[in-house]
Design a protein around this motif. Structure first.
Motif, PDB file in Angstrom:
ATOM      1  N   ARG A  35      17.193  38.839  -6.163  1.00 44.83           N
ATOM      2  CA  ARG A  35      17.490  37.760  -6.864  1.00 44.83           C
ATOM      3  C   ARG A  35      18.714  37.265  -6.200  1.00 44.83           C
ATOM      4  O   ARG A  35      18.553  36.078  -5.029  1.00 44.83           O
ATOM      5  CB  ARG A  35      17.844  37.132  -7.532  1.00 44.83           C
ATOM      6  N   GLU A  36      20.027  37.292  -5.562  1.00 45.31           N
ATOM      7  CA  GLU A  36      21.284  37.101  -5.392  1.00 45.31           C
ATOM      8  C   GLU A  36      21.332  37.304  -3.921  1.00 45.31           C
ATOM      9  O   GLU A  36      21.127  36.339  -3.202  1.00 45.31           O
ATOM     10  CB  GLU A  36      22.272  38.211  -5.926  1.00 45.31           C
ATOM     11  N   ALA A  39      18.350  34.619  -2.571  1.00 43.69           N
ATOM     12  CA  ALA A  39      18.893  33.420  -2.505  1.00 43.69           C
ATOM     13  C   ALA A  39      20.415  32.810  -1.313  1.00 43.69           C
ATOM     14  O   ALA A  39      20.440  32.074  -1.073  1.00 43.69           O
ATOM     15  CB  ALA A  39      19.271  33.447  -3.920  1.00 43.69           C
ATOM     16  N   ALA A  42      17.496  33.025   2.101  1.00 49.61           N
ATOM     17  CA  ALA A  42      17.339  31.082   1.927  1.00 49.61           C
ATOM     18  C   ALA A  42      18.784  30.392   2.589  1.00 49.61           C
ATOM     19  O   ALA A  42      17.796  29.615   3.248  1.00 49.61           O
ATOM     20  CB  ALA A  42      16.702  30.642   0.696  1.00 49.61           C
ATOM     21  N   ALA A  43      19.162  30.752   1.796  1.00 43.47           N
ATOM     22  CA  ALA A  43      20.461  29.821   1.860  1.00 43.47           C
ATOM     23  C   ALA A  43      20.632  29.398   3.628  1.00 43.47           C
ATOM     24  O   ALA A  43      21.003  28.833   4.818  1.00 43.47           O
ATOM     25  CB  ALA A  43      21.622  29.513   1.242  1.00 43.47           C
TER      26      ALA A  43
END
Length: 498
Positions: A35-36, A39, A42-43
């Motif tokens: 998850r980390e 994210a 994606a950024a």
């Protein structure tokens, strides 16, 4: 972000009763760590895509970075996910091919559609083989293939196509199918017997035809010698009269004409062959009619373009690339076939361990081509097409084809440029006339590299009608007419350094 190292011994403290260290690590990475890292990834991707227009279109990879990229040793211990992302951000993303930039006009390489980018990790998370079976991948592929056929105006029966790595593989599938159908028509089986001792099979293609046709013929054992080059007319379209003569002469020599391959948008100039006339010749002689529409088939959607594509719907097979004009992330091609059973006859081979009593009449996709393990290409294609919609696809085709016509008009209005071919799709073929005519080939041959090095635009070259030429291909939805003026100015400035 936390240190996401796969050898982190702290996972032992989080291990549920009865589980192993391996089980815990997989669950942990799939949970908190992923998850980390997801994210953060994606950024990074969003930041990269958002800032492309302000960066150089392309720049060479420095020697030290090239050495790092190509000379790394496999690490002894696994590396943390955040370390890998940082390397990708600082050492990979700064050196793109350039095709995401609005002033990239090289080859036929589109920017990625954001919807396709968004769902790529989801396909990887599922990681299925789309050879067949009752799961989302094959079912979604059926819909996507049908959509592509509808957009191109190609007849579609259930099972009449499949997604591939690109048009090169789609071409192999289509020509292998054509080869088997020709053999069966003559009373023998090419799959069982091979080609030895049979009259050489001949395919017809123009000098403007894509190199994948030559490669496919070589790979399939036909031989480059049996790929006969048909002359082109002044618009770089197949000369159908010459085709008729060549077929007649080859029959008299005891050869076996089996296929004619037309182009629906060549890479050099975007020319579309007279498909209807070629279809007539193919029908008269019982030849398989293949159309290479890898780049240009969707050009049929442009305003006023339909007459150029008349006859496309009569082809036996069509190769096209969703990862070109549509912007589906690479790699995704498509082979479309009028008769689904023809491809199955050329490829179906079902070992006992793959028998699926629930497969239905169509069987598995792996029966229609050479790939057994097939990636989930349909998800990014579905997302891209759904995001655009038919109106969005049409708008993109019209916008980019309009840019090609606008550049052609600018070239014709300028004293120091020459248009080399009519514009049919979204490619403009031209050349610069900066000085003495005895140096034109040399100058135009050198211009692409000089323009690329400046970083403000990207263009590639070719040879057209025996002359060195420049070609600009338009696929980016954000390219503007102002970008066309920049391109011509960059060519002029680059030429002054040669």
């Amino acid at each position: 972000m936390a240190d996401l190292h796969p050898t982190d011994t702290t996972t032992q403290d989080r291990r549920p009763s009865g589980s192993t260290a391996h089980d815990t690590r997989v669950a942990d990475v799939a949970g908190r760590d992923l998850r980390e890292a997801g994210a953060a990834a994606a950024a990074i991707a969003a930041e990269h895509l958002a800032g492309l227009g302000e960066r150089p279109v392309w720049r060479p990879v420095p020697d030290d970075e090239r050495a790092w990229l190509s000379g790394q040793e496999l690490p002894e211990r696994g590396r943390a996910l955040d370390e890998l992302l940082e390397d990708a951000r600082t050492r990979v993303l700064p050196y793109p091919m350039g095709n995401g930039h609005p002033r990239f006009f090289g080859w036929v390489n589109s920017p990625p559609n954001p919807a396709g980018v968004l769902v790529e990790p989801l396909a990887a998370a599922l990681n299925p083989s789309c050879a067949g079976g009752d799961h989302a991948g094959p079912h979604l592929e059926r819909a996507v293939v049908r959509w592509l056929a509808e957009l191109a105006g190609f007849p579609h029966l259930p099972g009449g196509g499949l997604l591939t790595s690109g048009a090169s593989m789609a071409t192999v599938i289509c020509l292998a199918t054509a080869r088997q159908q020709a053999a069966l028509a003559d009373g023998w089986d090419a799959r069982e017997e091979g080609l030895s001792g049979r009259p050489p099979m001949v395919m017809y293609v123009t000098e403007e035809g894509h190199s994948c046709l030559q490669k496919a013929a070589q790979l399939l054992g036909l031989g480059a010698r049996q790929v006969h080059t048909v002359p082109v007319d002044g618009a770089y379209r197949m000369d159908v009269g010459a085709l008729r003569t060549m077929i007649k002469e080859d029959l008299e020599r005891g050869l076996r004409p089996f296929c004619v391959a037309g182009s629906a948008g060549t890479v050099n100039s975007g020319a579309v062959d007279p498909l209807g006339e070629i279809a007539d010749v193919a029908a008269e002689h019982g030849l398989w009619f293949h159309v290479d529409g890898a780049y240009g088939a969707l050009g049929v959607l442009a305003d006023g373009a339909a007459p150029h594509y008349a006859g496309l719907d009569r082809a036996d097979s069509l190769a096209l690339d969703p990862h070109k004009w549509l912007g589906v992330p690479v790699g995704c091609g498509c082979a479309l076939l009028r008769d689904p059973g023809a491809a199955r006859a050329a490829f179906s081979l079902v070992p006992s361990y793959l028998i699926d009593d629930n497969a239905g009449d169509l069987g598995w996709f792996s029966e229609y081509g050479p790939e057994q393990t097939r990636p989930f290409r349909a998800l990014k294609t579905w997302a891209t097409l759904s995001h655009l919609g038919r109106s969005g696809v049409t708008r993109l085709v019209n916008h980019t084809a309009g840019l090609a016509r606008t550049l052609a008009a600018m070239v014709e209005e300028a004293d120091d440029f020459e248009l080399l071919a009519p514009v049919t799709t979204s490619i403009t073929a031209f050349r610069h006339l900066p000085g003495p005519h005895d140096r034109l080939d040399a100058v135009n041959r050198a211009i692409p590299g000089a323009v690329q090095a400046r970083g403000n635009a990207f263009i590639t070259g070719t040879r057209l009608g025996g002359r060195d030429a420049l070609r600009a291909c338009f696929l980016h939805p954000d390219t503007t007419e102002r970008d066309l003026a920049v391109l011509l100015d960059e060519i002029r400035l680059a030429a002054k350094t040669l």
